[in-house]
Design an enzyme around this catalytic site. Structure first.
Site, PDB file in Angstrom:
ATOM      1  N   GLY A  50       0.587  -1.385   0.199  1.00 45.83           N
ATOM      2  CA  GLY A  50       0.039  -0.050   0.054  1.00 45.83           C
ATOM      3  C   GLY A  50       0.768   1.253   0.049  1.00 45.83           C
ATOM      4  N   CYS A  51       1.937   1.310   0.853  1.00 40.58           N
ATOM      5  CA  CYS A  51       2.782   2.442   1.015  1.00 40.58           C
ATOM      6  C   CYS A  51       3.464   2.765  -0.340  1.00 40.58           C
ATOM      7  CB  CYS A  51       3.635   2.391   2.133  1.00 40.58           C
ATOM      8  SG  CYS A  51       2.839   2.389   3.705  1.00 40.58           S
ATOM      9  N   THR A  52       3.836   1.688  -1.149  1.00 41.07           N
ATOM     10  CA  THR A  52       4.585   1.733  -2.317  1.00 41.07           C
ATOM     11  C   THR A  52       3.637   2.154  -3.410  1.00 41.07           C
ATOM     12  OG1 THR A  52       5.968  -0.096  -1.960  1.00 41.07           O
ATOM     13  CG2 THR A  52       5.636   0.377  -4.166  1.00 41.07           C
TER      14      THR A  52
END
Length: 175
Positions: A50-52
Site C-alpha cells: 500500500g505504501c509503495t
C-alpha cells in the site's frame, strides 16, 4: 485511551526538521520559505504494497503538483537508509523523511490508536496535510486509503488530472 490530537484547517502546522533519504536535513519552515505549499503525508512503512502504491502515485503526479505550486514530502518511521532503498527500488521522485521516534507523527495526530482487522492497536494513521505558504493547515485528512488517494487529493485541491488519466490509459507503471 484518549484520541490523538487532530489538526484542523486553520491550525498552525507543527514545524519539523527531519533527515531525508539522502541524509539532508529538511524542515517544513525551509520548504515554506521557498514560497510553495507543502503536502505532508504520513505512511506506515516503506516497501510495503500500500505504501509503495501511494508513494508511486505521488511520484507519478509530482510534475503536476509542482506546477500547481506544491512540494511533496512523505514521512515514515523508517531509517534514512531504508528510505534510500525505497526511492531507488521504485524510482521515487518525492522527498522521503525519517521520523524514527514518531515525534512528528504525534504532533500531526498521525500516530495513535486505530483499528486494524477489528482490533485496537497503536500505529501510524495514514494521513495527508496541505500546509499553505503561511504555515497553516489548508487540508487535513486522516485514515486515507493508499490506493486512489492522490487522485482524490487532486480533486480536493481543484487540480486537473488529465496527465494522470492519459498515463493510466497508456498503461502507466505497474502497480
Amino acid at each position: 485511551m484518549p484520541d490523538p490530537i487532530r489538526l484542523s484547517v486553520g491550525d498552525v502546522a507543527p514545524d519539523f526538521t527531519l533527515p531525508s533519504d539522502t541524509g539532508e536535513e529538511v524542515s517544513l519552515a525551509g520548504l515554506l520559505g521557498e514560497g510553495r505549499k507543502v503536502i505532508v503525508y504520513f505512511y506506515p512503512a516503506a516497501m510495503t504494497p500500500g505504501c509503495t502504491k501511494q508513494a508511486c502515485d505521488f511520484s507519478d503526479s509530482l510534475d503536476s503538483l509542482q506546477t500547481a505550486g506544491y512540494t511533496v514530502v512523505g514521512i515514515s518511521k523508517d531509517t534514512p537508509a531504508k528510505l534510500a532503498k525505497f526511492r531507488e527500488r521504485d524510482g521515487l521522485g518525492i522527498t522521503l523523511l525519517s521520523d524514527p521516534d514518531l515525534a512528528v507523527h504525534e504532533a500531526y495526530g498521525a500516530y495513535g490508536e486505530k483499528k486494524l482487522y477489528g482490533k485496537l492497536v497503536q500505529g501510524v494513521i495514514r494521513s495527508t496535510f496541505v500546509v499553505g505558504t503561511d504555515g497553516r493547515v489548508e487540508l487535513a485528512q486522516y485514515n486515507v486509503k493508499a490506493t486512489g488517494h492522490v487522485s482524490k487529493l487532486h480533486r480536493d485541491l481543484g487540480l486537473d488530472v488529465p496527465a494522470l488519466r492519459s498515463a493510466a490509459g497508456a498503461g502507466g507503471k505497474d502497480a
